[in-house]
Design an enzyme around this catalytic site. Structure first.
Site, PDB file in Angstrom:
ATOM      1  N   ASP A   1     -10.903  -8.508   7.672  1.00 57.71           N
ATOM      2  CA  ASP A   1     -12.188  -8.663   6.986  1.00 57.71           C
ATOM      3  C   ASP A   1     -12.683 -10.104   7.076  1.00 57.71           C
ATOM      4  O   ASP A   1     -13.892 -10.355   7.158  1.00 57.71           O
ATOM      5  CB  ASP A   1     -12.058  -8.247   5.522  1.00 57.71           C
ATOM      6  CG  ASP A   1     -12.147  -6.743   5.340  1.00 57.71           C
ATOM      7  OD1 ASP A   1     -12.111  -6.024   6.356  1.00 57.71           O
ATOM      8  OD2 ASP A   1     -12.248  -6.283   4.186  1.00 57.71           O
TER       9      ASP A   1
ATOM     10  N   TYR B   1       0.819  -1.216   0.000  1.00 51.96           N
ATOM     11  CA  TYR B   1       0.000   0.000   0.000  1.00 51.96           C
ATOM     12  C   TYR B   1       0.857   1.273   0.000  1.00 51.96           C
ATOM     13  O   TYR B   1       0.332   2.368   0.148  1.00 51.96           O
ATOM     14  CB  TYR B   1      -0.922   0.024   1.220  1.00 51.96           C
ATOM     15  CG  TYR B   1      -2.055  -0.982   1.173  1.00 51.96           C
ATOM     16  CD1 TYR B   1      -2.262  -1.779   0.066  1.00 51.96           C
ATOM     17  CD2 TYR B   1      -2.907  -1.141   2.256  1.00 51.96           C
ATOM     18  CE1 TYR B   1      -3.290  -2.709   0.039  1.00 51.96           C
ATOM     19  CE2 TYR B   1      -3.944  -2.063   2.240  1.00 51.96           C
ATOM     20  CZ  TYR B   1      -4.126  -2.847   1.125  1.00 51.96           C
ATOM     21  OH  TYR B   1      -5.163  -3.761   1.099  1.00 51.96           O
TER      22      TYR B   1
ATOM     23  N   ASP C   1      -5.314  -6.090   6.499  1.00 49.84           N
ATOM     24  CA  ASP C   1      -6.541  -5.678   5.819  1.00 49.84           C
ATOM     25  C   ASP C   1      -7.414  -6.888   5.499  1.00 49.84           C
ATOM     26  O   ASP C   1      -8.601  -6.942   5.827  1.00 49.84           O
ATOM     27  CB  ASP C   1      -6.169  -4.926   4.539  1.00 49.84           C
ATOM     28  CG  ASP C   1      -7.341  -4.189   3.919  1.00 49.84           C
ATOM     29  OD1 ASP C   1      -8.449  -4.218   4.492  1.00 49.84           O
ATOM     30  OD2 ASP C   1      -7.152  -3.572   2.851  1.00 49.84           O
TER      31      ASP C   1
ATOM     32  N   LYS D   1       4.176 -14.042   5.879  1.00 50.61           N
ATOM     33  CA  LYS D   1       4.453 -15.002   4.809  1.00 50.61           C
ATOM     34  C   LYS D   1       5.950 -14.973   4.500  1.00 50.61           C
ATOM     35  O   LYS D   1       6.385 -14.896   3.347  1.00 50.61           O
ATOM     36  CB  LYS D   1       3.616 -14.652   3.572  1.00 50.61           C
ATOM     37  CG  LYS D   1       3.592 -15.744   2.510  1.00 50.61           C
ATOM     38  CD  LYS D   1       2.907 -17.014   2.977  1.00 50.61           C
ATOM     39  CE  LYS D   1       2.841 -18.025   1.817  1.00 50.61           C
ATOM     40  NZ  LYS D   1       2.411 -19.365   2.290  1.00 50.61           N
TER      41      LYS D   1
ATOM     42  N   ASP E   1      -1.476 -17.676   5.483  1.00 52.43           N
ATOM     43  CA  ASP E   1      -2.453 -18.544   4.841  1.00 52.43           C
ATOM     44  C   ASP E   1      -2.945 -19.625   5.801  1.00 52.43           C
ATOM     45  O   ASP E   1      -4.134 -19.964   5.826  1.00 52.43           O
ATOM     46  CB  ASP E   1      -1.894 -19.144   3.549  1.00 52.43           C
ATOM     47  CG  ASP E   1      -0.483 -19.715   3.700  1.00 52.43           C
ATOM     48  OD1 ASP E   1       0.127 -19.538   4.769  1.00 52.43           O
ATOM     49  OD2 ASP E   1      -0.002 -20.337   2.735  1.00 52.43           O
TER      50      ASP E   1
END
Length: 332
Positions: free
Chosen positions: A233, A120, A229, A173, A205
């Site tokens: 969610d 971002y 983010d 990750k 993951d």
């Protein structure tokens, strides 16, 4: 001393839920000065700019900002606003409440998300008709600053367990993104070790699989920007939807508080938007400004209304935004 709070309703249901949050804040009769400002799609249509310089400057100079939502211009609004408050961490709690038909009613987690870097950071290029690139940015300094905040967060008992020995989980990750997530992981774990805070880790993951299966095994989760983010969610789906999730973009001397949901154009203007996330964001704003007792009272009032009603349509009820807001204020 008067605290100046910039109020940006934005687009869509932001124009309905932000006034609800302001009404809750005003019910305390604290020494707040509310300053209205504009940003978002409608502002761009009217002025040519999604985030006018005047709004940016107001936010940068204020003590806190309450923001609703922006539509197509979201990236042009929220990223500069986070920069304006010098935000280095995004705090996103996801909690299941009594009375809400949650997929996983045992869910009670808080995501602490790095808020300035990662994918971002805005370094994208279209190099040809066939090729586009995105540069990921991770620094030791930003990673350590997030980790230091996380250590203080759990030591202050602000995690779901309220236990100063709670510790946190680092989701990353680093097995694939060895230089970027590898640096993030190393710095966060190093700070936790220096501060004597327990920290375990999960590949993001694997975390995305384990969280829905058993959310009770997690409390505070520390993440890079994009992972925070997406994973927060995911947690929203476990507790009843985005309409219940508040957030805080925390800086050193300023803060930006916003519901996680978007503009919901399908119901905008109909008076049926759920104000819960915006009101809980206002509770986080109160606590940030030192009004901890009042912030707790707002949470208690929201929980009472969610448990007993009235509720908006997304939670199976038929109440309007104004009716839910009035019920929260009545509980206060």
């Amino acid at each position: 001393m008067t605290d100046e709070i910039v109020v940006i309703e934005g687009d869509g249901i932001g124009r309905e839920v932000v006034p609800a949050a302001v009404e809750v804040l005003e019910s305390f009769e604290l020494d707040f000065e509310f300053v209205a400002a504009e940003a978002g799609d409608a502002t761009k249509a009217a002025t040519g700019e999604a985030l006018p310089a005047e709004t940016y400057d107001l936010v940068a100079d204020a003590d806190a900002t309450l923001f609703g939502a922006a539509g197509e211009t979201a990236a042009d609004v929220i990223l500069p606003l986070r920069e304006a408050v010098d935000s280095f961490v995004n705090v996103r709690p996801a909690k299941a409440y009594p009375g809400v038909d949650a997929l996983r009613p045992e869910t009670d987690v808080v995501f602490l998300r790095e808020n300035t870097e990662g994918v971002y950071a805005g370094h994208e290029d279209r190099l040809s008709d066939d090729l586009s690139t995105l540069t990921r940015v991770v620094t030791s300094s930003a990673s350590r600053e997030l980790a230091e905040y996380a250590c203080e967060f759990v030591r202050d008992g602000r995690g779901p367990a309220g236990d100063p020995d709670e510790g946190f989980t680092v989701a990353h990750k680093a097995n694939v993104m060895r230089e970027t997530d590898g640096r993030f992981r190393e710095e966060v774990l190093a700070v936790a070790d220096e501060r004597g805070v327990d920290a375990d880790e999960e590949l993001m993951d694997a975390f995305a699989t384990k969280l829905p299966l058993d959310p009770s095994q997690y409390g505070v989760i520390v993440c890079p920007n994009l992972a925070g983010d997406v994973l927060s969610d995911l947690a929203a789906g476990l507790v009843g939807g985005l309409g219940l999730l508040p957030s805080a973009n925390v800086g050193h001397e300023n803060g930006l508080f916003e519901p996680v949901h978007g503009t919901a154009p399908d119901i905008a203007g109909e008076g049926m938007a759920n104000p819960t996330a915006a009101v809980l964001s206002a509770a986080m704003l109160l606590e940030y400004l030192g009004h901890v007792e009042e912030g707790g009272r707002v949470r208690d009032a929201v929980e009472s209304v969610l448990a007993d009603g009235p509720r908006t349509g997304d939670l199976g009820g038929s109440a309007t935004t104004d009716e839910v807001t009035a019920a929260i204020v009545d509980r206060l």
